[in-house]
Design an enzyme around this catalytic site. Sequence first.
Site, PDB file in Angstrom:
ATOM      1  N   HIS A 218       0.845  -1.220  -0.158  1.00  0.00           N
ATOM      2  CA  HIS A 218       0.002   0.077  -0.024  1.00  0.00           C
ATOM      3  C   HIS A 218       0.928   1.375  -0.104  1.00  0.00           C
ATOM      4  CE1 HIS A 218       0.345  -0.473   4.339  1.00  0.00           C
ATOM      5  NE2 HIS A 218       0.593   0.984   4.459  1.00  0.00           N
ATOM      6  N   ASP A 248       0.273  -7.529   1.100  1.00  0.00           N
ATOM      7  CA  ASP A 248       0.694  -6.304   1.520  1.00  0.00           C
ATOM      8  C   ASP A 248       2.139  -6.286   1.545  1.00  0.00           C
ATOM      9  OD1 ASP A 248       0.260  -3.489   1.753  1.00  0.00           O
ATOM     10  OD2 ASP A 248      -0.043  -3.563   3.952  1.00  0.00           O
ATOM     11  N   SER A 326       4.899   2.342   8.233  1.00  0.00           N
ATOM     12  CA  SER A 326       4.474   1.182   7.355  1.00  0.00           C
ATOM     13  C   SER A 326       5.753   0.757   6.582  1.00  0.00           C
ATOM     14  CB  SER A 326       3.336   1.444   6.384  1.00  0.00           C
ATOM     15  OG  SER A 326       1.825   1.606   7.297  1.00  0.00           O
TER      16      SER A 326
END
Length: 476
Positions: A218, A248, A326
């Site tokens: 993402h 992911d 992230s």
Amino acid sequence: MIRPQLRTAGLGRCLLPGLLLLLVPVLWAGAEKLHTQPSCPAVCQPTRCPALPTCALGTTPVFDLCRCCRVCPAAEREVCGGAQGQPCAPGLQCLQPLRPGFPSTCGCPTLGGAVCGSDRRTYPSMCALRAENRAARRLGKVPAVPVQWGNCGDTGTRSAGPLRRNYNFIAAVVEKVAPSVVHVQLWGRLLHGSRLVPVYSGSGFIVSEDGLIITNAHVVRNQQWIEVVLQNGARYEAVVKDIDLKLDLAVIKIESNAELPVLMLGRSSDLRAGEFVVALGSPFSLQNTATAGIVSTKQRGGKELGMKDSDMDYVQIDATINYGNSGGPLVNLDGDVIGVNSLRVTDGISFAIPSDRVRQFLAEYHEHQMKGKAFSNKKYLGLQMLSLTVPLSEELKMHYPDFPDVSSGVYVCKVVEGTAAQSSGLRDHDVIVNINGKPITTTTDVVKALDSDSLSMAVLRGKDNLLLTVIPETIN
């Protein structure tokens, strides 16, 4: 005439030792009284204490040796301790006498190092500075402020004390791992604009000397220019080499002639609940930000989180994963990567993709490269999401009072800036309950819906029911 004088002198010589012998017990008794511990009452009754004394300028009353009444503290070189002595002023220590028979006196502790004052003088200890400050206050002068440990001319840092040296294991891990952690910045053009502007940022870490970097799927997406910034400030353009939206995970690559620091993948299966871990990344575009915590559970199953078709176990941690963190590494105290920071639900509840799945993802990427296969185009929304369960719904209602009264659907943890999801009007904490007329209960349902070119989403936001249209992006 001479003989009586001799007798008197002789008598004096005989009497002197006797007198000294009589005096020694008296002196010893006085010294013993000074060293004897005070007789403290069984129960402290502050109402029986004398009135609060007025102490010398620059000192305040302190508790007596019985920790009951307040008295004026003893200054430097004044008698302290024992049945008659007083407690020393703050910063001073009651020192034992060098010779027996003498009372204890207040003085500077033997331990401690030099300290630099705001008057640019170097004092032998903090105690010495405070002693001079007390004298300065009595004379109406300006006291010095301690500004640093060590001499005023020192430019280096103070050496670590035993606690920092022996127990600062988190700092040692960060120092070891940080050079391999990178900042991932995505640049794009605004609508009808030609100038590149930053649209999203995340983190990643180097896994090979030829420039392969692991990050979250993402974090990277189509029609964006990806820039990677190393710890030393070097900047490189990166390209997406492989991506897995279900996991992911993504592999991006930079071209560099310099020797790149590489992180090794540990085994997430060896983790234990309660083990210390450190999450590194670059939240808010800050380099090498670290948060520490413990492993809450090493196998939080995807099915537990409502992902019916997921066979992956996540590492649940209480270390905070901030915005921009992230894709950064989750490491153990050996500095080995045991996960990839992925998802934050609420304070104290975050999830990482286990390193064992990262290892499998890299093996599949290597196999594709060996066979000359490029990964196929994939659809992308720009969401961090989690399947909603009854326990998760109750937890979210505690943190967000306006959270909708729903126990199934897909919870939107984060909407990535500059993506199709943001353009459609989706927001953080929304709950997706329907896409194109079909009920949505898991994140897998959302991924399957990406086969359509246009998604009509029924969304719950607080007490509002919304219908949004999302056009997924295609990742080339």
